[in-house]
Every structure is written in structure tokens, then in C-alpha cells.
Write a protein that holds these residues in place. Structure first.
Motif, PDB file in Angstrom:
ATOM      1  N   ILE A 121       0.835  -1.207   0.000  1.00 36.59           N
ATOM      2  CA  ILE A 121       0.000   0.000   0.000  1.00 36.59           C
ATOM      3  C   ILE A 121       0.869   1.256   0.000  1.00 36.59           C
ATOM      4  O   ILE A 121       0.615   2.215  -0.749  1.00 36.59           O
ATOM      5  CB  ILE A 121      -0.929   0.002   1.233  1.00 36.59           C
ATOM      6  CG1 ILE A 121      -1.947  -1.144   1.156  1.00 36.59           C
ATOM      7  CG2 ILE A 121      -1.656   1.346   1.354  1.00 36.59           C
ATOM      8  CD1 ILE A 121      -2.967  -1.008   0.060  1.00 36.59           C
ATOM      9  N   THR A 123       1.108   4.000  -3.090  1.00 37.80           N
ATOM     10  CA  THR A 123       0.804   5.412  -2.839  1.00 37.80           C
ATOM     11  C   THR A 123       1.947   6.315  -3.300  1.00 37.80           C
ATOM     12  O   THR A 123       1.716   7.408  -3.827  1.00 37.80           O
ATOM     13  CB  THR A 123       0.531   5.638  -1.352  1.00 37.80           C
ATOM     14  OG1 THR A 123      -0.516   4.754  -0.917  1.00 37.80           O
ATOM     15  CG2 THR A 123       0.089   7.071  -1.085  1.00 37.80           C
ATOM     16  N   LEU A 159      -2.726   8.119  -7.190  1.00 35.82           N
ATOM     17  CA  LEU A 159      -3.037   7.864  -5.781  1.00 35.82           C
ATOM     18  C   LEU A 159      -2.496   8.964  -4.861  1.00 35.82           C
ATOM     19  O   LEU A 159      -2.545   8.821  -3.642  1.00 35.82           O
ATOM     20  CB  LEU A 159      -2.476   6.506  -5.333  1.00 35.82           C
ATOM     21  CG  LEU A 159      -3.022   5.269  -6.055  1.00 35.82           C
ATOM     22  CD1 LEU A 159      -2.453   4.007  -5.439  1.00 35.82           C
ATOM     23  CD2 LEU A 159      -4.542   5.223  -6.025  1.00 35.82           C
ATOM     24  N   TYR A 217      -5.420   8.504   0.099  1.00 35.72           N
ATOM     25  CA  TYR A 217      -4.304   7.556   0.060  1.00 35.72           C
ATOM     26  C   TYR A 217      -3.117   8.040   0.881  1.00 35.72           C
ATOM     27  O   TYR A 217      -2.298   7.228   1.326  1.00 35.72           O
ATOM     28  CB  TYR A 217      -3.920   7.274  -1.391  1.00 35.72           C
ATOM     29  CG  TYR A 217      -5.032   6.562  -2.117  1.00 35.72           C
ATOM     30  CD1 TYR A 217      -5.270   5.210  -1.904  1.00 35.72           C
ATOM     31  CD2 TYR A 217      -5.890   7.257  -2.966  1.00 35.72           C
ATOM     32  CE1 TYR A 217      -6.312   4.565  -2.531  1.00 35.72           C
ATOM     33  CE2 TYR A 217      -6.933   6.612  -3.601  1.00 35.72           C
ATOM     34  CZ  TYR A 217      -7.141   5.268  -3.380  1.00 35.72           C
ATOM     35  OH  TYR A 217      -8.190   4.620  -3.989  1.00 35.72           O
ATOM     36  N   LEU A 238      -4.235   6.651   4.098  1.00 32.98           N
ATOM     37  CA  LEU A 238      -4.108   5.195   4.048  1.00 32.98           C
ATOM     38  C   LEU A 238      -2.650   4.767   4.163  1.00 32.98           C
ATOM     39  O   LEU A 238      -2.335   3.764   4.811  1.00 32.98           O
ATOM     40  CB  LEU A 238      -4.714   4.669   2.741  1.00 32.98           C
ATOM     41  CG  LEU A 238      -4.707   3.150   2.532  1.00 32.98           C
ATOM     42  CD1 LEU A 238      -5.414   2.456   3.686  1.00 32.98           C
ATOM     43  CD2 LEU A 238      -5.371   2.794   1.211  1.00 32.98           C
ATOM     44  N   CYS A 239      -1.753   5.549   3.572  1.00 37.60           N
ATOM     45  CA  CYS A 239      -0.320   5.276   3.678  1.00 37.60           C
ATOM     46  C   CYS A 239       0.137   5.398   5.135  1.00 37.60           C
ATOM     47  O   CYS A 239       0.908   4.567   5.631  1.00 37.60           O
ATOM     48  CB  CYS A 239       0.445   6.247   2.788  1.00 37.60           C
ATOM     49  SG  CYS A 239       2.219   5.963   2.710  1.00 37.60           S
ATOM     50  N   TYR A 265      -8.761  -2.904   1.912  1.00 37.07           N
ATOM     51  CA  TYR A 265      -8.654  -1.718   1.059  1.00 37.07           C
ATOM     52  C   TYR A 265      -8.339  -2.073  -0.390  1.00 37.07           C
ATOM     53  O   TYR A 265      -8.781  -1.387  -1.310  1.00 37.07           O
ATOM     54  CB  TYR A 265      -7.599  -0.762   1.605  1.00 37.07           C
ATOM     55  CG  TYR A 265      -8.107   0.098   2.727  1.00 37.07           C
ATOM     56  CD1 TYR A 265      -8.971   1.159   2.493  1.00 37.07           C
ATOM     57  CD2 TYR A 265      -7.742  -0.149   4.046  1.00 37.07           C
ATOM     58  CE1 TYR A 265      -9.453   1.943   3.524  1.00 37.07           C
ATOM     59  CE2 TYR A 265      -8.212   0.635   5.094  1.00 37.07           C
ATOM     60  CZ  TYR A 265      -9.065   1.673   4.816  1.00 37.07           C
ATOM     61  OH  TYR A 265      -9.547   2.443   5.854  1.00 37.07           O
ATOM     62  N   SER A 266      -7.568  -3.137  -0.605  1.00 36.69           N
ATOM     63  CA  SER A 266      -7.206  -3.496  -1.981  1.00 36.69           C
ATOM     64  C   SER A 266      -8.323  -4.249  -2.689  1.00 36.69           C
ATOM     65  O   SER A 266      -8.565  -4.050  -3.880  1.00 36.69           O
ATOM     66  CB  SER A 266      -5.924  -4.334  -1.993  1.00 36.69           C
ATOM     67  OG  SER A 266      -6.096  -5.528  -1.251  1.00 36.69           O
ATOM     68  N   ASN A 284     -11.369  -1.663  -3.302  1.00 36.44           N
ATOM     69  CA  ASN A 284     -11.056  -0.353  -3.852  1.00 36.44           C
ATOM     70  C   ASN A 284     -10.588  -0.501  -5.291  1.00 36.44           C
ATOM     71  O   ASN A 284      -9.552  -1.115  -5.563  1.00 36.44           O
ATOM     72  CB  ASN A 284      -9.973   0.314  -2.994  1.00 36.44           C
ATOM     73  CG  ASN A 284      -9.841   1.789  -3.291  1.00 36.44           C
ATOM     74  OD1 ASN A 284      -9.543   2.164  -4.412  1.00 36.44           O
ATOM     75  ND2 ASN A 284     -10.054   2.608  -2.284  1.00 36.44           N
ATOM     76  N   GLU A 317      -9.458   1.811  -7.309  1.00 35.61           N
ATOM     77  CA  GLU A 317      -8.246   2.562  -7.603  1.00 35.61           C
ATOM     78  C   GLU A 317      -7.000   1.754  -7.257  1.00 35.61           C
ATOM     79  O   GLU A 317      -6.016   1.759  -8.004  1.00 35.61           O
ATOM     80  CB  GLU A 317      -8.245   3.881  -6.824  1.00 35.61           C
ATOM     81  CG  GLU A 317      -9.294   4.878  -7.279  1.00 35.61           C
ATOM     82  CD  GLU A 317      -9.000   5.405  -8.673  1.00 35.61           C
ATOM     83  OE1 GLU A 317      -7.817   5.502  -9.030  1.00 35.61           O
ATOM     84  OE2 GLU A 317      -9.963   5.717  -9.395  1.00 35.61           O
ATOM     85  N   VAL A 318      -7.040   1.066  -6.110  1.00 32.66           N
ATOM     86  CA  VAL A 318      -5.901   0.239  -5.705  1.00 32.66           C
ATOM     87  C   VAL A 318      -5.726  -0.927  -6.676  1.00 32.66           C
ATOM     88  O   VAL A 318      -4.602  -1.281  -7.055  1.00 32.66           O
ATOM     89  CB  VAL A 318      -6.077  -0.268  -4.263  1.00 32.66           C
ATOM     90  CG1 VAL A 318      -4.966  -1.240  -3.893  1.00 32.66           C
ATOM     91  CG2 VAL A 318      -6.081   0.895  -3.283  1.00 32.66           C
TER      92      VAL A 318
END
Length: 332
Positions: free
Chosen positions: A46, A50, A56, A61, A64-65, A291-292, A295, A297-298
Motif C-alpha cells: 500500500i 501510494t 493515488l 491515500y 491510508l499510507c 482496502y485493496s 477499492n 483505484e488500488v
């Protein structure tokens, strides 16, 4: 240790780990090693995504990072020692090492529940005020909020350690836990822990409770805004941006409240150890997966980074196949 000793004379503690399962020490070592490796791999992925993928570079993000970094920190100060206990039976830890372990754990955990609140506000702005999102969640505000989280966590952890340094210990120095947890250390104190308990409930009232309320209010507005969307696809897309964060919030707050927001007299160290496995092992492991998997975007970022690797592998296979065919024709 015998008699009544001041904390400054204590040189070491003994972390028992899970002595109630003597026949499962090696299987538990393998299980927690797997959990730790998944935590490192998932959260580092992750962080790498990012940093490397420009699309991202957004507030969500960035937060999230930071969450991934906190997950790595909280587990890296606790799980390696537990793995060492399982494998070598070296249960001793110096007093300084014990309080350092607890300090960094408190810092990362306290920052995490504040960060989840900030992320809830970020999702509220994204869903309820999408046209003003870039103006409200600007770079300056995001940097200030992130810096504020770290400052609060550092001071919050220092306050706990300052209280513990005033306690005296007598009798056993054995910590019946998987790491130097606060509840386990309080059980060893032979002086009154009432001041620290008051501090815990004050901070719970004026810090943790407002965070929980703010998160709940944010999601009330988010859900009401989603329900007002006429098109099913639009509702699904709006909810997908929040579902992963909501799942993590429920898991995190549920285990932390059950573990810490109870009177010390009613706390069972065995129950606390099991809760610790949840919030210090399984939740950091599931965070990047949640999250992955939820999501888009991820997923797109992972596909974009994985595409060159897969292309190189395919080209290598093609060249290898061509070389084999050339060698075969030459033999013919």
C-alpha cells in the motif's frame, strides 16, 4: 523479585506469551510468522503504491499510507519478540525494552483511531460535498492533520509512560501477555493505579469518544447522501468508496473498546491476550486486503505496476520457446 521495589530498580520483566498451549508453541510460531509477513507485505505494498502511482497522490491515500505505516509499527514492536518467545523460549525483556515496546505501541494505536476519524471526515467530504472536495481537503490541511496526529500520539504515549514510571512493583515480574501490554503491567503494580485509570477514562471521554461520535455522525450523513442518489450504479459507486473504511472502523473500535474501556478489576488477562491477537495481528493483516479488494483505484494501480512484470515474463517465455525451436531445427 521479592519484596517491594521501586520501578527504577527493576531490570527486567518476563513475557509469558501463551504458556497455556505448551504443545502448540511451534504451530503458533508459524501462524504468527505468517501473519507478520502478510502484514509487512500487504502494508508495504500500500505504501509503495501510494508513493509510485501519481493517481493515488490524494488525501485518502495519504491517510491510508499513514495507516499502513502505523500497522507496521505496532506489529513490529510486538510480534518479533513474541516469535522469539515461541521459538527460543527467551521470555526476558529489559525494563527499558518493555516500556519502549509499550510506548511505540501506544503511539501507533492512539494515532490510528484518530486517523480513522480523519479518514471518515475525508469520505464525508468526498460523498456529501464532491464539488468542494479539492478546496476543503487541500494539501495544507492534510499535512496539518497528519502532523497533528503524530504530535498527539507522541505526547499521549509519553503521558502513559510517565504514569508507569511512578508505580512500584512487588512480587512477580511475570507479564501474562503476548507483549508489554498496559493492562498486564497494571496487574503487577502494588501501588494504586487509580490515577492512571482516571487518566484512561478522561482520555476516553475527551479524545476517543469524540472520535467515535464524529465517525458515526460522518457515516450517518454519508449513508443518507447515498440513499438520496437515484441511480443504483451511482449508489453502488458511492458506497464502494466508504465500505472498506467502514469495515476497518467496526473491527478496530470494537476490539479496542472491549479490551481497554473496562474497569481494571473486571479485566481478564486471558481475554486481553485474545483481544490483542485481534487488534495487533489480524486487523493489521486484513487492513490492506480490505482496502485493496474493495477499492477499484488500488486494483488499477496494482494492475498498472504488475503489467510490465507480466509482459517481461511473457516475453521471456516467448524468447525461451523460440530458442528451443531454433535448437530443435538445428539438430534436425
Amino acid at each position: 523479585m521479592h519484596g517491594r521495589e521501586n520501578l527504577t530498580t527493576v531490570t527486567e520483566f518476563i513475557i509469558l506469551g501463551f504458556p497455556e498451549y505448551p504443545e502448540l508453541q511451534i504451530p503458533l510460531f508459524l501462524l504468527f510468522l505468517l501473519i507478520y509477513l502478510i502484514i509487512l507485505m500487504g502494508n508495504l505494498t500500500i505504501i509503495a503504491l501510494t508513493c509510485l502511482v501519481p493517481r493515488l497522490h490524494t488525501p485518502m491515500y495519504l491517510f491510508l499510507c499513514n495507516l499502513s505505516f502505523m500497522n507496521i509499527t505496532s506489529t513490529s514492536v510486538t510480534l518479533p519478540k513474541l516469535l522469539d518467545i515461541f521459538l527460543t523460549k527467551r521470555q526476558r525483556i529489559s525494563a527499558g525494552g518493555c516500556f519502549a515496546q509499550l510506548y511505540f505501541f501506544i503511539v501507533s494505536e492512539s494515532e490510528e483511531y484518530l486517523l480513522l476519524t480523519v479518514m471518515a471526515y475525508d469520505r464525508y467530504v468526498a460523498v456529501c460535498h464532491p464539488l468542494h472536495y479539492a478546496v476543503i481537503m487541500n494539501q495544507r490541511l492534510c499535512v496539518l492533520m497528519t502532523a497533528g496526529l503524530w504530535i498527539f500520539g507522541i505526547l499521549y504515549g509519553a503521558a502513559y509512560i510517565a504514569f508507569l514510571l511512578c508505580f512500584s512493583y512487588c512480587g512477580s515480574n511475570e507479564i501474562d501477555h503476548s507483549f508489554c501490554d498496559l493492562s498486564a503491567l497494571l496487574k503487577l503494580s502494588c501501588t494504586s493505579t487509580f490515577p492512571l485509570e482516571c487518566f484512561i477514562y478522561i482520555m476516553g471521554t475527551f479524545a476517543a469518544l469524540p472520535c467515535i461520535i464524529s465517525t458515526l455522525v460522518s457515516y450517518v450523513y454519508i449513508i443518507s447522501a447515498i440513499l438520496r442518489i437515484r441511480y443504483t450504479q451511482g449508489r453502488r459507486k458511492a458506497f464502494s468508496t466508504c465500505s472498506s473504511h467502514l469495515t476497518v472502523v467496526i473491527l478496530y473500535y470494537g476490539t479496542m473498546l472491549c479490551s481497554y474501556m473496562r474497569p481494571t478489576s473486571t479485566q481478564s488477562l486471558t481475554q486481553n491476550k485474545h483481544f490483542a491477537v485481534l487488534y495487533n495481528g489480524f486487523i493489521p493483516m486484513f487492513n490492506p486486503l480490505i482496502y485493496s479488494l474493495k477499492n477499484q483505484e488500488v486494483k488499477k494501480a496494482l494492475s498498472k505496476l504488475a503489467a510490465p512484470i507480466l509482459m517481461c515474463r511473457d516475453q521471456k517465455n516467448v524468447f525461451s520457446s523460440c530458442d528451443c525451436k531454433t535448437s530443435y531445427l538445428r539438430k534436425r
